[in-house]
Design an enzyme around this catalytic site. Structure first.
Site, PDB file in Angstrom:
ATOM      1  N   CYS A 339       0.787  -1.231   0.000  1.00 35.89           N
ATOM      2  CA  CYS A 339       0.000   0.000   0.000  1.00 35.89           C
ATOM      3  C   CYS A 339       0.824   1.289   0.000  1.00 35.89           C
ATOM      4  O   CYS A 339       0.450   2.220  -0.718  1.00 35.89           O
ATOM      5  CB  CYS A 339      -1.064   0.006   1.091  1.00 35.89           C
ATOM      6  SG  CYS A 339      -0.677  -0.891   2.573  1.00 35.89           S
ATOM      7  N   ARG A 368       7.486 -10.858   5.423  1.00 35.27           N
ATOM      8  CA  ARG A 368       7.191 -10.550   6.819  1.00 35.27           C
ATOM      9  C   ARG A 368       7.897 -11.583   7.693  1.00 35.27           C
ATOM     10  O   ARG A 368       7.854 -12.765   7.393  1.00 35.27           O
ATOM     11  CB  ARG A 368       5.683 -10.620   7.075  1.00 35.27           C
ATOM     12  CG  ARG A 368       4.933  -9.611   6.236  1.00 35.27           C
ATOM     13  CD  ARG A 368       3.435  -9.723   6.434  1.00 35.27           C
ATOM     14  NE  ARG A 368       2.778  -8.773   5.548  1.00 35.27           N
ATOM     15  CZ  ARG A 368       1.464  -8.652   5.420  1.00 35.27           C
ATOM     16  NH1 ARG A 368       0.666  -9.419   6.147  1.00 35.27           N
ATOM     17  NH2 ARG A 368       0.935  -7.779   4.592  1.00 35.27           N
ATOM     18  N   GLN A 386       0.678 -11.206  -2.718  1.00 33.57           N
ATOM     19  CA  GLN A 386      -0.725 -10.829  -2.551  1.00 33.57           C
ATOM     20  C   GLN A 386      -1.320 -10.461  -3.901  1.00 33.57           C
ATOM     21  O   GLN A 386      -0.652  -9.835  -4.722  1.00 33.57           O
ATOM     22  CB  GLN A 386      -0.832  -9.601  -1.639  1.00 33.57           C
ATOM     23  CG  GLN A 386      -0.343  -9.837  -0.224  1.00 33.57           C
ATOM     24  CD  GLN A 386      -0.399  -8.561   0.586  1.00 33.57           C
ATOM     25  OE1 GLN A 386       0.026  -7.499   0.129  1.00 33.57           O
ATOM     26  NE2 GLN A 386      -0.920  -8.660   1.797  1.00 33.57           N
ATOM     27  N   ASP A 388      -3.026  -8.031  -4.654  1.00 29.74           N
ATOM     28  CA  ASP A 388      -3.371  -6.804  -3.963  1.00 29.74           C
ATOM     29  C   ASP A 388      -3.952  -5.764  -4.915  1.00 29.74           C
ATOM     30  O   ASP A 388      -3.638  -5.756  -6.102  1.00 29.74           O
ATOM     31  CB  ASP A 388      -2.082  -6.235  -3.342  1.00 29.74           C
ATOM     32  CG  ASP A 388      -2.340  -5.495  -2.052  1.00 29.74           C
ATOM     33  OD1 ASP A 388      -3.514  -5.376  -1.669  1.00 29.74           O
ATOM     34  OD2 ASP A 388      -1.365  -5.044  -1.443  1.00 29.74           O
ATOM     35  N   HIS A 390      -5.511  -1.414  -4.495  1.00 29.77           N
ATOM     36  CA  HIS A 390      -5.972  -0.324  -3.649  1.00 29.77           C
ATOM     37  C   HIS A 390      -6.880   0.562  -4.466  1.00 29.77           C
ATOM     38  O   HIS A 390      -6.527   0.951  -5.578  1.00 29.77           O
ATOM     39  CB  HIS A 390      -4.787   0.435  -3.071  1.00 29.77           C
ATOM     40  CG  HIS A 390      -3.967  -0.436  -2.167  1.00 29.77           C
ATOM     41  ND1 HIS A 390      -2.862  -1.128  -2.612  1.00 29.77           N
ATOM     42  CD2 HIS A 390      -4.156  -0.798  -0.878  1.00 29.77           C
ATOM     43  CE1 HIS A 390      -2.393  -1.862  -1.613  1.00 29.77           C
ATOM     44  NE2 HIS A 390      -3.155  -1.691  -0.560  1.00 29.77           N
ATOM     45  N   LYS A 474     -11.877  -4.590   8.808  1.00 30.82           N
ATOM     46  CA  LYS A 474     -11.761  -5.453   7.630  1.00 30.82           C
ATOM     47  C   LYS A 474     -13.003  -6.315   7.485  1.00 30.82           C
ATOM     48  O   LYS A 474     -13.718  -6.551   8.455  1.00 30.82           O
ATOM     49  CB  LYS A 474     -10.590  -6.430   7.780  1.00 30.82           C
ATOM     50  CG  LYS A 474      -9.281  -5.852   8.199  1.00 30.82           C
ATOM     51  CD  LYS A 474      -8.183  -6.914   8.122  1.00 30.82           C
ATOM     52  CE  LYS A 474      -8.212  -7.857   9.313  1.00 30.82           C
ATOM     53  NZ  LYS A 474      -7.187  -8.912   9.216  1.00 30.82           N
ATOM     54  N   HIS A 520      -8.362  -1.348   0.685  1.00 26.99           N
ATOM     55  CA  HIS A 520      -7.384  -2.406   0.393  1.00 26.99           C
ATOM     56  C   HIS A 520      -8.200  -3.666   0.131  1.00 26.99           C
ATOM     57  O   HIS A 520      -9.133  -3.934   0.873  1.00 26.99           O
ATOM     58  CB  HIS A 520      -6.490  -2.721   1.592  1.00 26.99           C
ATOM     59  CG  HIS A 520      -5.837  -1.553   2.237  1.00 26.99           C
ATOM     60  ND1 HIS A 520      -4.474  -1.436   2.301  1.00 26.99           N
ATOM     61  CD2 HIS A 520      -6.329  -0.474   2.894  1.00 26.99           C
ATOM     62  CE1 HIS A 520      -4.159  -0.337   2.975  1.00 26.99           C
ATOM     63  NE2 HIS A 520      -5.262   0.270   3.338  1.00 26.99           N
TER      64      HIS A 520
END
Length: 643
Positions: A339, A368, A386, A388, A390, A474, A520
Site C-alpha cells: 500500500c 514478513r 498478494q 493486492d 488499492h 476489515k 485495500h
RNA sequence: GCCGAUGUAGCUCAGGGGUAGAGCACUUCCAUGGUAAGGAAGGGGUCAAGGGUUCAAAUCCCUUCAUUGGCUCCA
C-alpha cells in the site's frame, strides 16, 4: 403443586409439575428419548437436563445429534478427564477446560510431573474406568466466599483467579465422582454415556492466553457415545491428512522448501508455477473488466516510506531488519505491504475527482518475519504474493466500491468451488484502543461503512471484535483447511488513515481539495495460502481449466510414440495441454502413475487407435470411457471444461 | 518467540555403544505390452549440523538448525 407450561419445538404446549426437569419431560415423551438427552435449551439458554424448571418455558431437548448436545457432552468429558488426572496425579491444578468444535481440552498444571504423549493412554483408560461408574453430575450454587475457601484449601490459584472475575450469587460448582470444579455448566446427566475416549494431543498453552504468564499443559481429547464413532473419527482424520497440502505439494511437485534458502520461503516448481499463473491470469481478466489498472513496484522501499505509513512503528522491531547501504544512514526495508508504494503512485500528480475511483492492482510479493513457530506449509510463510489492489475513492463512493469488491471476491471464491466460507466483520477491540491508529471518527465511519455495505449484500457474516488491522476494520473471508483449521483468505479493508499519512488529495467538483478514502482488497488473499487451501479442498484434483497437465498420452508400445506426438501437436492447436508418458513401462503402470498424479484425462493409444485415428479416453477416478476420434475428444474436452 | 514431539537413501520407515537396513523411486538391461504396480541387475547415506562422554557414538549427553502439534502473534 403448581403446574408450568412447557412449549416444545413443534409448538405444542404441555403441562408439568413445577420443578420438573428436562429429563422428566423427556421421559413423559419416551424412555428412549430420556436415555439420549444430554442437555436442554430452556428459554434459549442451555441447561442441565437434570435442573428443575420452575417457570413456563420453551424447551428443546439436546441429544448427540444436536450441536448443543455434543458441546455439553464434550464439556462434561473435560471434567471426566480432570477427574482422571486428579486421581492419577494428585495435586494437579486446573485452568479452563471447554468443549471445542471437535472434542474438548483442559489446561492443567501438573506441578513437578511433566506429562508426555506416553501418559495419554493411561489417562484414557482411567477416564473409561471412571465413566463406567455412572457418576451423576451434580450442580450446586455456592457463595463466593465458600468457593474461595474451597480452592484456597485445594491450593488452586488458577480457579481462585477465575473466581475474582465472578459475581457472588452467580457461582456454581459441578461435581461428579470425586471431582469438583468451578463451572458455569451445563453438564450431561451422568458419565456412563462416555464409551470411547481418545486424547489427541498435548501442547503448551499460556494461562489466559497471555504470553507473559505461566504456560500450562493443554490436553486435547475427544469422546463418543459409541466406539464405532471414534473409529470413524480417526479414519476421517487419516483421510484429511492425505489431503494435507504439504504432502500433496511435494507429491505433485508444486512447490518446495529448502533449509539453505530459509525457513518459510517457498519456491514454486514448474507445475505449481503454472497453476499459480493461471489463477493470476483468471483474476487479471476479471479485474480488467472491473476497471482495475495493474502496476509493478519494487521489493524494497526506503525505511522512511514505512515510517510515514506507520508500519515501521508498529512492526519494525519484530520484522526483517533494515537493509543498509554503503551510504551512511541509508536504510531500506523488504516490503511487508504494497500500500505505501501504491499511495506514492496515487500521488504522482494532482488528481481530479473525475479520475476516482482509481483502482490500482499488483501481484505484489511481500516479506514478513513471521514467528518461527507459526510457519505452516504454504499457509503461513515469510515471503508471499498478494493479489493486492488499492481503490482510491471519494467518501461517497466507498459503499459502492466496497460492494463491487464484495461481488468480485464472492465470485472468485465460488468459481473455485468453495461453498463453505464465512465472512467475518473484523472490528476494533473496544477495550484496547492503544492497538489502533487514526481518529475515532474515522474508525466509526469505516466500521459503519463496512456494516452498511455488507448488510445490503446477500451474505452471511459473523462479527469479531479485536480482529481489525491496526489502521482500519476489515471484512475477512475465512475458510477451513483439511483438518478443520480456519484460515483467512480474501480480505477487504476500508482505510481513512493512510491517505491522511501520505497526504493524498484530489480536487473536487467544487474546486476544493479533498482527501480520498482507500480500500485495500485481495480476493485470494495470498497466492500461497489460497493455493494451499485449494489443494486441500480438491485433494489435488484441480478443475480442468486450471490444472497444470490436462491430459497424459499413454502409448501402449513405444512404436506408438510418433502417433502420440501428432496428437499432442493437434491438441495444442486447441489449447489443450498435456504430455506423453514415453517410459518403457506397462500400460497398467502408466495408468496407475497418471491416476496418482491426478491428471484428469488419459489418452491411451495402441495399434488399434493409431489405425482408426482415435484415442481411448480414460477419466481420472472414473475409468475407461471409450474410444473416439481426436475431433470428438476436443468436443468432449470442451464440454468437460464447461461443467 | 514459548511448551512438547520428531530428524536414518529422493519418499515411507525399521534398526540401535562394535562393518548402515527394507519397500517404493532412480539407472541399465530384458520384455513391446490393452485400462491402477511386467522381470532382472545396479547405483545411492558425514544416520540434520557442531561439541562432549567412551577404547569405540547413527545410537548416550549438551547446543544449534529444520520439521511438526499447540499457544502467542498475523500489516
Amino acid at each position: 403443586m403448581n403446574t408450568i407450561n412447557i412449549t416444545l419445538p413443534d409448538g405444542s404446549v404441555r403441562q408439568y409439575e413445577e420443578g420438573s426437569t428436562a429429563l422428566d419431560i423427556a421421559l413423559s415423551i419416551s424412555e428412549g428419548l430420556a436415555r439420549n438427552v444430554l442437555s436442554a435449551t430452556v428459554n434459549g439458554e442451555i441447561w442441565d437436563a437434570f435442573r428443575p424448571i420452575y417457570q413456563d418455558a420453551t424447551l428443546k431437548l439436546n441429544t448427540w445429534n444436536d450441536k448443543e448436545g455434543k458441546s455439553t457432552y464434550w464439556h462434561s468429558s473435560a471434567h471426566l478427564m480432570a477427574e482422571a488426572l486428579e486421581a492419577l496425579y494428585p495435586g494437579t491444578k486446573f485452568g479452563i477446560g471447554p468443549a471445542i468444535e471437535q472434542g474438548f481440552y483442559y489446561d492443567v498444571d501438573t506441578g513437578s510431573v511433566t506429562l508426555t504423549a506416553d501418559d495419554l493412554p493411561k489417562i484414557e483408560a482411567k477416564m473409561l474406568e471412571l465413566a463406567k461408574q455412572k457418576s451423576e453430575y451434580i450442580r450446586k450454587e455456592i457463595s463466593k466466599a465458600d468457593a474461595i475457601a474451597y480452592f484456597n484449601d485445594k491450593g488452586d490459584e488458577y480457579k481462585l483467579e477465575l473466581l475474582e472475575g465472578l459475581e457472588d450469587g452467580n457461582i456454581t460448582f459441578y461435581s461428579q465422582g470425586n471431582f469438583t470444579d468451578l463451572c458455569r455448566g451445563p453438564h450431561i446427566p451422568d458419565t456412563s454415556s462416555v464409551k470411547a475416549v481418545k486424547l489427541t494431543s498435548l501442547a503448551g498453552a499460556y494461562w489466559r492466553g497471555d504470553e507473559t504468564r505461566k504456560q500450562l499443559t493443554r490436553i486435547y481429547g475427544i469422546t463418543f457415545p459409541k466406539a464405532k464413532e471414534l473409529t470413524e473419527y480417526l479414519e476421517m482424520i487419516e483421510e484429511a491428512k492425505k489431503r494435507d497440502h504439504r504432502k500433496l505439494g511435494a507429491e505433485l511437485e508444486l512447490f518446495m522448501f529448502s533449509e539453505k534458502v530459509g525457513q518459510g520461503l517457498p519456491m514454486w516448481l514448474p507445475k505449481g508455477t503454472q497453476l499459480r499463473e493461471r489463477l493470476q491470469q483468471f483474476l487479471r481478466v476479471e479485474q480488467e473488466k472491473r476497471g482495475y489498472q495493474m502496476v509493478i513496484t519494487p521489493h524494497i522501499g526506503s525505511k522512511s516510506l514505512y515510517v510515514t505509513s506507520g508500519h515501521y512503528a508498529k512492526y519494525g522491531e519484530d520484522s526483517f531488519q533494515p537493509i543498509k547501504t554503503p551510504r551512511d544512514g541509508e536504510e531500506f526495508l523488504l516490503k511487508p505491504m504494497n500500500c505505501p508504494h501504491h499511495c506514492e503512485i496515487y500521488g504522482v500528480r494532482p488528481r481530479s475527482y473525475k479520475e476516482l475511483p482509481l483502482r490500482i492492482g499488483e501481484f505484489g510479493t511481500v516479506y514478513r518475519y513471521e514467528q518461527s513457530g507459526e510457519l505452516h506449509g504454504l499457509s503461513r510463510v515469510r515471503g508471499f504474493t498478494q493479489d493486492d489492489a488499492h481503490i482510491f475513492c471519494t467518501k461517497e463512493q466507498v459503499k459502492g466500491e466496497f460492494q463491487n469488491v464484495l461481488e468480485l471476491t464472492t465470485m472468485v471464491i465460488k468459481k473455485m468451488g468453495f461453498e463453505n466460507f464465512t465472512a467475518q466483520i473484523s472490528l476494533r477491540d473496544p477495550e484496547k484502543p492503544e492497538k489502533y491508529i487514526g481518529s475515532d471518527e474515522n474508525w466509526q465511519a469505516a466500521e459503519q461503512g463496512i456494516i452498511d455495505a455488507v448488510s445490503e449484500f446477500d451474505i452471511e457474516t459473523v462479527t469479531a471484535y479485536g480482529e481489525a488491522a491496526f489502521y482500519g476494520p476489515k471484512l475477512d473471508f475465512m475458510i477451513k483447511d483439511a483438518l478443520g483449521r480456519s484460515w483467512q483468505l480474501g480480505t477487504i479493508q476500508v482505510d481513512y488513515n493512510l491517505p491522511e499519512r501520505f497526504e493524498l488529495e484530489y480536487t473536487g467538483a467544487d474546486n476544493q481539495t479533498h482527501r480520498p478514502v482507500m480500500i485495500h482488497r485481495a480476493p485470494f488473499g495470498s497466492m500461497e495460502r489460497f493455493i494451499s487451501i485449494l489443494i486441500e479442498h480438491t485433494a489435488g484434483k484441480f478443475p480442468l481449466w486450471l490444472t497444470p497437465d490436462q491430459f497424459a498420452l499413454l502409448p501402449i508400445s513405444d512404436r506408438l510414440i510418433p502417433y502420440c506426438k501428432d496428437i499432442l501437436t493437434e491438441l495444442a492447436k486447441h489449447d489443450i495441454r498435456g504430455f506423453i508418458d514415453e517410459r518403457a513401462e506397462s500400460i497398467g503402470r502408466k495408468i496407475r502413475d497418471t491416476e496418482l498424479k491426478r491428471v484428469p484425462l488419459m489418452l491411451i493409444v495402441g495399434d488399434k487407435e493409431a489405425e482408426n485415428k482415435e484415442v481411448s479416453v480414460r477419466k481420472q477416478g472414473h475409468g475407461d470411457i471409450g474410444s473416439m476420434s481426436v475431433d470428438a475428444f476436443v468436443a468432449f474436452f470442451n464440454k468437460e471444461i464447461e461443467a
